[in-house]
Design a protein around this motif. Structure first.
Motif, PDB file in Angstrom:
ATOM      1  N   THR A 161       0.833  -1.203   0.000  1.00  0.00           N
ATOM      2  CA  THR A 161       0.000   0.000   0.000  1.00  0.00           C
ATOM      3  C   THR A 161       0.869   1.254   0.000  1.00  0.00           C
ATOM      4  O   THR A 161       0.567   2.229  -0.700  1.00  0.00           O
ATOM      5  CB  THR A 161      -0.941   0.017   1.218  1.00  0.00           C
ATOM      6  OG1 THR A 161      -1.853  -1.089   1.122  1.00  0.00           O
ATOM      7  CG2 THR A 161      -1.742   1.309   1.271  1.00  0.00           C
ATOM      8  N   LEU A 162       1.945   1.235   0.774  1.00  0.00           N
ATOM      9  CA  LEU A 162       2.809   2.409   0.858  1.00  0.00           C
ATOM     10  C   LEU A 162       3.827   2.453  -0.274  1.00  0.00           C
ATOM     11  O   LEU A 162       4.536   3.453  -0.428  1.00  0.00           O
ATOM     12  CB  LEU A 162       3.521   2.451   2.212  1.00  0.00           C
ATOM     13  CG  LEU A 162       2.599   2.372   3.444  1.00  0.00           C
ATOM     14  CD1 LEU A 162       3.391   2.587   4.719  1.00  0.00           C
ATOM     15  CD2 LEU A 162       1.470   3.386   3.340  1.00  0.00           C
ATOM     16  N   ARG A 163       3.904   1.390  -1.048  1.00  0.00           N
ATOM     17  CA  ARG A 163       4.729   1.405  -2.261  1.00  0.00           C
ATOM     18  C   ARG A 163       3.994   2.158  -3.346  1.00  0.00           C
ATOM     19  O   ARG A 163       4.469   3.140  -3.879  1.00  0.00           O
ATOM     20  CB  ARG A 163       5.040  -0.023  -2.702  1.00  0.00           C
ATOM     21  CG  ARG A 163       5.791  -0.105  -4.026  1.00  0.00           C
ATOM     22  CD  ARG A 163       5.839  -1.523  -4.552  1.00  0.00           C
ATOM     23  NE  ARG A 163       6.582  -1.598  -5.796  1.00  0.00           N
ATOM     24  CZ  ARG A 163       6.706  -2.702  -6.540  1.00  0.00           C
ATOM     25  NH1 ARG A 163       6.104  -3.829  -6.136  1.00  0.00           N
ATOM     26  NH2 ARG A 163       7.390  -2.690  -7.659  1.00  0.00           N
ATOM     27  N   ASP A 164       2.826   1.646  -3.730  1.00  0.00           N
ATOM     28  CA  ASP A 164       1.889   2.352  -4.600  1.00  0.00           C
ATOM     29  C   ASP A 164       0.611   1.532  -4.698  1.00  0.00           C
ATOM     30  O   ASP A 164       0.606   0.323  -4.473  1.00  0.00           O
ATOM     31  CB  ASP A 164       2.481   2.647  -5.994  1.00  0.00           C
ATOM     32  CG  ASP A 164       2.751   1.400  -6.810  1.00  0.00           C
ATOM     33  OD1 ASP A 164       1.779   0.752  -7.248  1.00  0.00           O
ATOM     34  OD2 ASP A 164       3.932   1.068  -7.034  1.00  0.00           O
ATOM     35  N   ILE A 165      -0.474   2.206  -5.035  1.00  0.00           N
ATOM     36  CA  ILE A 165      -1.790   1.574  -5.031  1.00  0.00           C
ATOM     37  C   ILE A 165      -1.971   0.644  -6.227  1.00  0.00           C
ATOM     38  O   ILE A 165      -2.715  -0.337  -6.154  1.00  0.00           O
ATOM     39  CB  ILE A 165      -2.899   2.638  -4.985  1.00  0.00           C
ATOM     40  CG1 ILE A 165      -2.745   3.485  -3.715  1.00  0.00           C
ATOM     41  CG2 ILE A 165      -4.283   2.000  -5.003  1.00  0.00           C
ATOM     42  CD1 ILE A 165      -2.739   2.689  -2.422  1.00  0.00           C
ATOM     43  N   TYR A 166      -1.289   0.912  -7.328  1.00  0.00           N
ATOM     44  CA  TYR A 166      -1.431   0.046  -8.496  1.00  0.00           C
ATOM     45  C   TYR A 166      -0.904  -1.355  -8.196  1.00  0.00           C
ATOM     46  O   TYR A 166      -1.583  -2.356  -8.471  1.00  0.00           O
ATOM     47  CB  TYR A 166      -0.701   0.637  -9.698  1.00  0.00           C
ATOM     48  CG  TYR A 166      -1.367   1.865 -10.261  1.00  0.00           C
ATOM     49  CD1 TYR A 166      -2.705   1.833 -10.666  1.00  0.00           C
ATOM     50  CD2 TYR A 166      -0.692   3.066 -10.386  1.00  0.00           C
ATOM     51  CE1 TYR A 166      -3.332   2.949 -11.184  1.00  0.00           C
ATOM     52  CE2 TYR A 166      -1.312   4.200 -10.901  1.00  0.00           C
ATOM     53  CZ  TYR A 166      -2.633   4.131 -11.303  1.00  0.00           C
ATOM     54  OH  TYR A 166      -3.253   5.241 -11.801  1.00  0.00           O
ATOM     55  N   HIS A 167       0.303  -1.468  -7.636  1.00  0.00           N
ATOM     56  CA  HIS A 167       0.841  -2.790  -7.323  1.00  0.00           C
ATOM     57  C   HIS A 167       0.000  -3.485  -6.261  1.00  0.00           C
ATOM     58  O   HIS A 167      -0.143  -4.716  -6.280  1.00  0.00           O
ATOM     59  CB  HIS A 167       2.298  -2.675  -6.865  1.00  0.00           C
ATOM     60  CG  HIS A 167       3.271  -2.533  -7.984  1.00  0.00           C
ATOM     61  ND1 HIS A 167       3.682  -1.319  -8.470  1.00  0.00           N
ATOM     62  CD2 HIS A 167       3.898  -3.466  -8.752  1.00  0.00           C
ATOM     63  CE1 HIS A 167       4.526  -1.494  -9.467  1.00  0.00           C
ATOM     64  NE2 HIS A 167       4.672  -2.788  -9.661  1.00  0.00           N
TER      65      HIS A 167
END
Length: 362
Positions: A161-167
């Motif tokens: 989630t804190l990496r990015d929402i797409y992944h």
């Protein structure tokens, strides 16, 4: 899916031709560093589901299945098996937070092939990987994972989630599709780890809804508590760039020349990157939790009202066509022509006529 929706056998023939072309011509996949196992999983999951839908419906199916299965066993399955085996070794060595969207995709691919080929050991491996991934990927906000590296976490957050929402949607989508396949095999994976997928859907939906549907601009005030947009992040140290460290679950400053670690950002804020909607199993999860179980998922409901058509991308999508408002019909019976052809009696009649013709020919 186009075949089932229209009754036009040309769609089925085209699907077989596409699968045959891949199985015949594509004999090289990249290494793990080149997304090889991940893209192998995308391909296997998509093609195996297509073949399952077309089983017994079109001439040439047996030939295509034989080519596909040989291709998977020789080239793609070893890539995925090796990647998961290496992950197991890394976990045993004590490295945290390593299960993510790749493992979600591979679990889905394993299950797709296990069902298609009636391979119980492969199916069981998929179930095992699924449970392990759900438990690790969505552990945040629970027990010692409520406060991690000085950051307060909330149930429903994922490792990415804190990496990015797409992944994160890649990971969530693969798990939702795996759970739906298992449900059609009379096995409930949706309830895994305290119905973790339901809370994950609500959390990611809340974040995605912070993006204005018209302007595609994120509204920071609409994010869940503790979150801010990456644009609010303080500048990195001189000659450095911020990069997210999955293991630490922190943004770290790395030197622009050497890529060496310089410092961690420890301000207790969760920054959102890469926000936006993907058609990654939302309809399937909504159909199960709300339609079958009667849960109230307000954020997911709002998300699907805004994005009411799932297209197909990577290895997910088309849930609107296959599952929207079909909870009763899809309780245990899987995809049926009546589900995807509702309101199209002419197409249903064409399918019935074709079925009857096949019976008479036999």
């Amino acid at each position: 899916m186009a075949f089932w929706a229209t009754g036009n056998v040309e769609y089925a023939k085209t699907a077989l031709n596409i699968i045959e072309a891949w199985a015949t011509d594509n004999q090289v996949f990249g290494l793990a560093s080149e997304n090889g196992p991940l893209e192998a999983g995308w391909s296997v999951a998509s093609f195996a589901r297509a073949l399952e839908l077309l089983r017994g419906e079109v001439d040439g199916w047996d030939h295509t299945y034989t080519l596909f299965k040989a291709w998977v066993d020789k080239l793609l399955m070893p890539l995925m098996d090796s990647y998961v085996n290496n992950t197991d070794l890394v976990i045993k060595e004590g490295k945290p937070n390593v299960l993510g969207n790749w493992h979600s995709t591979i679990a889905e691919a394993w299950m797709s092939v296990g069902i298609l080929s009636d391979d119980r050991p492969r199916y069981n491996k998929a179930v095992e990987l699924y449970h392990a991934t759900v438990k690790d990927y969505f552990k945040w906000g629970r027990g010692k994972y409520h406060n991690y590296s000085g950051v307060l976490r909330i149930v429903g957050e994922a490792t990415e989630t804190l990496r990015d929402i797409y992944h994160t949607q890649f990971g969530l989508g693969g798990l939702l599709q795996t759970a739906e396949m298992a449900w059609q095999q009379d096995e409930d994976l949706y309830s895994s780890f305290g119905f973790a997928l339901a809370s994950a859907m609500e959390m990611q939906a809340k974040i995605i809804l912070a993006r204005n549907a018209t302007t595609n601009v994120d509204d920071e005030s609409a994010l869940p508590p503790g979150f801010k947009l990456v644009s609010s992040m303080p500048p990195p140290p001189a000659n450095c760039t911020w990069k997210f460290d999955l293991q630490k679950q922190l943004w770290t400053a790395v030197n622009d020349v050497t890529n060496a670690w310089v410092s961690d950002l420890k301000d207790g804020v969760k920054y959102i990157v890469g926000n936006g909607y993907l058609p990654s199993g939302w309809e399937l999860g909504y159909n199960h939790y709300v339609g079958r179980l009667g849960m109230q998922l307000s954020q997911t409901t709002a998300l699907l009202q805004r994005h009411n058509i799932e297209w197909y991308s990577m290895h997910f999508g088309l849930g609107t066509l296959s599952h929207a408002n079909t909870a009763a019909l899809l309780w245990r019976t899987g995809l049926k022509k009546v589900n995807v052809c509702r309101g199209k009696p002419k197409q249903i009649e064409l399918i019935k006529q074709r079925k009857q013709q096949k019976k008479e020919e036999r």
